[in-house]
Write an enzyme that holds these catalytic residues in place. Sequence first.
Site, PDB file in Angstrom:
ATOM      1  N   ASP A   1       1.020  -0.974  -0.012  1.00 20.76           N
ATOM      2  CA  ASP A   1       0.047   0.041   0.022  1.00 20.76           C
ATOM      3  C   ASP A   1       0.959   1.191   0.044  1.00 20.76           C
ATOM      4  O   ASP A   1       2.049   1.073   0.265  1.00 20.76           O
ATOM      5  CB  ASP A   1      -0.933  -0.056   1.158  1.00 20.76           C
ATOM      6  CG  ASP A   1      -2.346   0.562   0.946  1.00 20.76           C
ATOM      7  OD1 ASP A   1      -2.066   1.772   0.117  1.00 20.76           O
ATOM      8  OD2 ASP A   1      -3.127   0.848   1.695  1.00 20.76           O
ATOM      9  N   TRP A   2       0.491   2.297  -0.390  1.00 19.39           N
ATOM     10  CA  TRP A   2       1.236   3.487  -0.706  1.00 19.39           C
ATOM     11  C   TRP A   2       1.719   3.905   0.790  1.00 19.39           C
ATOM     12  O   TRP A   2       1.147   4.473   1.707  1.00 19.39           O
ATOM     13  CB  TRP A   2       0.191   4.555  -1.344  1.00 19.39           C
ATOM     14  CG  TRP A   2       0.564   4.617  -3.017  1.00 19.39           C
ATOM     15  CD1 TRP A   2       0.439   5.610  -3.720  1.00 19.39           C
ATOM     16  CD2 TRP A   2       0.164   3.483  -3.609  1.00 19.39           C
ATOM     17  NE1 TRP A   2       0.509   5.100  -4.863  1.00 19.39           N
ATOM     18  CE2 TRP A   2       0.005   3.815  -4.898  1.00 19.39           C
ATOM     19  CE3 TRP A   2      -0.251   1.996  -3.445  1.00 19.39           C
ATOM     20  CZ2 TRP A   2       0.007   3.020  -6.215  1.00 19.39           C
ATOM     21  CZ3 TRP A   2      -0.307   1.236  -4.684  1.00 19.39           C
ATOM     22  CH2 TRP A   2      -0.573   1.596  -5.934  1.00 19.39           C
TER      23      TRP A   2
END
Length: 797
Positions: A296-297
């Site tokens: 995930d970012w």
Amino acid sequence: MGKIVPTLLLLVHGALVWSYDLRAESTPPFPVADGGSWTAGFAKAKALIAKMIYLEFKVNITTGYTGNCVGFTGEVPRLNVTAVCLQDGPDGVRPARRVSQFPAGITTAATWNRDLMAARGAALGQEFHDKGINVASAHLHRLGPVTGGPLGRSPFGGRNWEGFSPDSYLNGVASYLTVKNAQEQGVITCAKHYIGYEQARTGADRWSETFRDPYNLTEVYSVFPPLVQTPISSNFDDKTAHEVYMWPFAEAVRAGTGAIMCSYNEINQTHSCSDDATLNGLLKTELAFQGAVISDWGGTWDTESSALGGLDISMPGTGFNIPGSPVFGLFGAFFGAELVALVENGTVSEARLDDMVLRTLAPILQHQDPSTYPLPTIDVNDLNKPTNNVRRDHYTLIRDIGEEALTLVKNTGGLPLPNPASMQSLAVIGEDASASPYGATSCGDTGTACQIENNGTMTMGGGSGWAYPPYTIDPLAAINAFVRADGPDINAHLENWDLAAAALQASRSETALVFINAYAQEGADRHNLTSFSNGDALVKAVAAVNNNTIVILHIPGPVIVEDWIDLENVTAVLIAHLPGQESGHSLVPVLWGQKSPSGKLPFTVAKDVSDWPPNNIVSDPVLAPQANFTEKLLIDYKWFDAKNITPRWEFGFGLSYTTFKFGELGLVKSFKADNTSVQHTAEPFAKVGDSGSSMYDVLYTASVRVTNTGKVQGAEVAQLYISFPTSEDEPPNLLRGFDKLDLAPGQSGTATFDLTRKDLSVWNVVDQRWEIPQGTFTLSAGASSRDLRAVSTHTFA
Ligand SMILES: *[C@@H]1O[C@H](CO)[C@@H](O)[C@H](O)[C@H]1NC(C)=O
Ligand SMILES: *[C@@H]1O[C@H](CO)[C@@H](O)[C@H](O)[C@H]1NC(C)=O
Ligand SMILES: *[C@@H]1O[C@H](CO)[C@@H](O)[C@H](O)[C@H]1NC(C)=O
Ligand SMILES: *[C@@H]1O[C@H](CO)[C@@H](O)[C@H](O)[C@H]1NC(C)=O
Ligand SMILES: *[C@@H]1O[C@H](CO)[C@@H](O)[C@H](O)[C@H]1NC(C)=O
Ligand SMILES: *[C@@H]1O[C@H](CO)[C@@H](O)[C@H](O)[C@H]1NC(C)=O
Ligand SMILES: *[C@@H]1O[C@H](CO)[C@@H](O)[C@H](O)[C@H]1NC(C)=O
Ligand SMILES: *[C@@H]1O[C@H](CO)[C@@H](O)[C@H](O)[C@H]1NC(C)=O
Ligand SMILES: *[C@@H]1O[C@H](CO)[C@@H](O)[C@H](O)[C@H]1NC(C)=O
Ligand SMILES: *[C@@H]1O[C@H](CO)[C@@H](O)[C@H](O)[C@H]1NC(C)=O
Ligand SMILES: *[C@@H]1O[C@H](CO)[C@@H](O)[C@H](O)[C@H]1NC(C)=O
């Protein structure tokens, strides 16, 4: 990293799968096999990798760059390998225009209709496909069906609505159908967020997802300097991991998902995106996941431990360079040159790097033909650029899902409304009934500008699970259109604070519809489980003057309704969940009885916040916040059943305009070899003398006859619950089947429930395998988790 402990080589469906002793620390099971269905993609990817003579080529495939999509991998121009485009989200292409806003995951689950779940997956897949993501050889969208993280351990979870249900079985069915049908359109799905991502926030204030990322997000609630506080650690045991949180991911894997996103939280004090135990061990070895793990970012904290721990693509990799952010961009720069150096000096083996590339390219090359896949038409940097309309006729599906999700939870005669021609007047009360004065698309690309009052009807939660609606059919618009020839006059009051004015309109009307809502979004957990914007007071003000007050709720999960639910003048309550762009059109046919409501709650609604397990959101402002999942298997209804707490409405509950009778529960032995697994997992299980080699072989089929005993057509969701032998440490009842039957008055149908080996098994933590326990099982079929009408007992082992 631990030592490799190969215990045996298994032949699973013709494919070689390495098996490791899971009790030892594991290591990446490379080279990966093809999992049974990506043979062509694997061959093409291997041929490409053989040509990647420089480490930089391979590393580029694993490292994120910025561009027109939410994320891009690097490209290899020398080999004509162009970038892989990744894009949100679970309810539509985001951020992008000329797309549909689909109903939320939780809404889809409330239909309990497999066909609608499948159709939504396919329609989402089509829109992603048609938005075309470039590259010669690779198209991968971060179409994240939220398949089990968050599951909904806490009713406060800000992102629960993005997923399907806190019940692992229901969530698993929806996850499987979404992944399978979306990928059949060519798009690669990214199932998320793996694993134990059960609360959005970790910091001091519940209304903030503080410190979810390692970098200084200049959050107002920050109480520690950047890089000092770690994200929350979800600490859960092995049995809970298998039976609750892995279950839906196992369904996504066997449906063939090409990617899985690791999450922001830690697991047992290790960052999820570098957690050898859950990535290399549980996901890649036990579930035999053959695709890529994408961070995930901001979920990557360093290069070495992630590369060794099982991460295959680091996003956003080289980082977003937003003005004023630290040198490496908002999310730091991992992989890239550092990974090259680590491979050069042997810290990370080249075999591991090859494995990352293979896992990334194989599913893409399997599903996408670079010469025919459409080119990208989106630009996240300029959303108002002209772009193609990919909506097709998906509005009909969106309307149908919204309609079948409508869950009638109280009805003392308020619904259905009588023939419109027989009605004089109808009050439509509440801001949530109407369009936003600011317009349906004023909410921004995450929807978060529309979280307070005066923003019109609530169709979706906020954050990366939001999608722009192309338009919104608000309830009042649909009602106006329906009554225009011979229906009642509409007395509307469309805000929530002037209670006297609302009451005046209600007092002039035969019937009053009151629309209230509650909001939730990514980046936050819910502050409370109360309706927003004075909603409870609005209901009470209307019910004080109108003896046929009908309440409609647009909500992201449970709300407490005790303030008004027992008022005699409240004659019906309909939960409409988060229906997407066709909200009003979904509602009208059910209000007037053209369709009987047939939604069932995919979560429990309690009478009080304290009825849920304690400490389900941790808000200690400490450097290393810990969430101990002490309730273990007992989330949602399983807790209420085990603790004998009477909820307001139980999981699986929902009324109809008709009535149903259940017959006897039948059970037959009916071996059907697993033909539903697109990819095969390597989950270990105990053989008990029967044939078959998959956890997903069907061993028995239960059935129950259901008869519509009322006066109108209607659909019943027959639900099958299982009670394991009392020797097992299991919840009192677990959902293990459902079947929705649409029946005419007097008509009967047979609901059938296929029971797989897994459905009858528990995870044995000592032997590290699934086992069907010995002893007496109770099977119950009924209309909800607490309305069990047909019961029988059996032994299986
Ligand atoms: C890696 O990808 C970036 C971004 O697409 C590109 O500019 C660069 O040339 C690529 N590097 C190599 C070695 O191909
Ligand atoms: C890349 O594409 C070009 C143009 O189609 C072609 O001439 C070239 O041979 C390709 N290179 C490789 C390595 O496939
Ligand atoms: C985060 O960065 C901003 C801008 O550089 C700075 O003003 C702020 O003090 C930082 N916050 C913390 C908690 O360090
Ligand atoms: C967390 O640690 C405990 C204790 O070592 C272990 O039993 C459990 O399996 C771990 N959980 C996960 C999800 O790895
Ligand atoms: C390998 O390279 C990395 C990155 O440059 C460096 O941090 C590490 O110390 C090196 N390890 C060895 C054993 O040389
Ligand atoms: C939402 O409502 C609030 C309160 O009226 C208002 O300030 C805000 O501008 C609205 N936002 C949008 C995008 O409509
Ligand atoms: C519930 O939380 C929302 C969002 O923070 C807030 O606006 C509202 O006032 C709260 N309601 C109550 C009753 O505290
Ligand atoms: C119910 O509504 C009627 C108006 O129809 C009103 O007279 C009555 O007081 C209401 N009952 C309660 C308990 O508020
Ligand atoms: C509700 O009020 C109307 C008049 O306002 C009356 O005709 C009707 O009988 C009342 N219904 C009930 C159930 O009290
Ligand atoms: C979580 O469990 C650990 C180990 O049992 C314990 O030391 C710690 O105090 C617990 N933390 C919280 C917040 O309950
Ligand atoms: C799986 O097998 C069953 C019969 O056992 C058959 O009815 C079904 O169509 C098959 N499904 C697929 C996807 O092949």
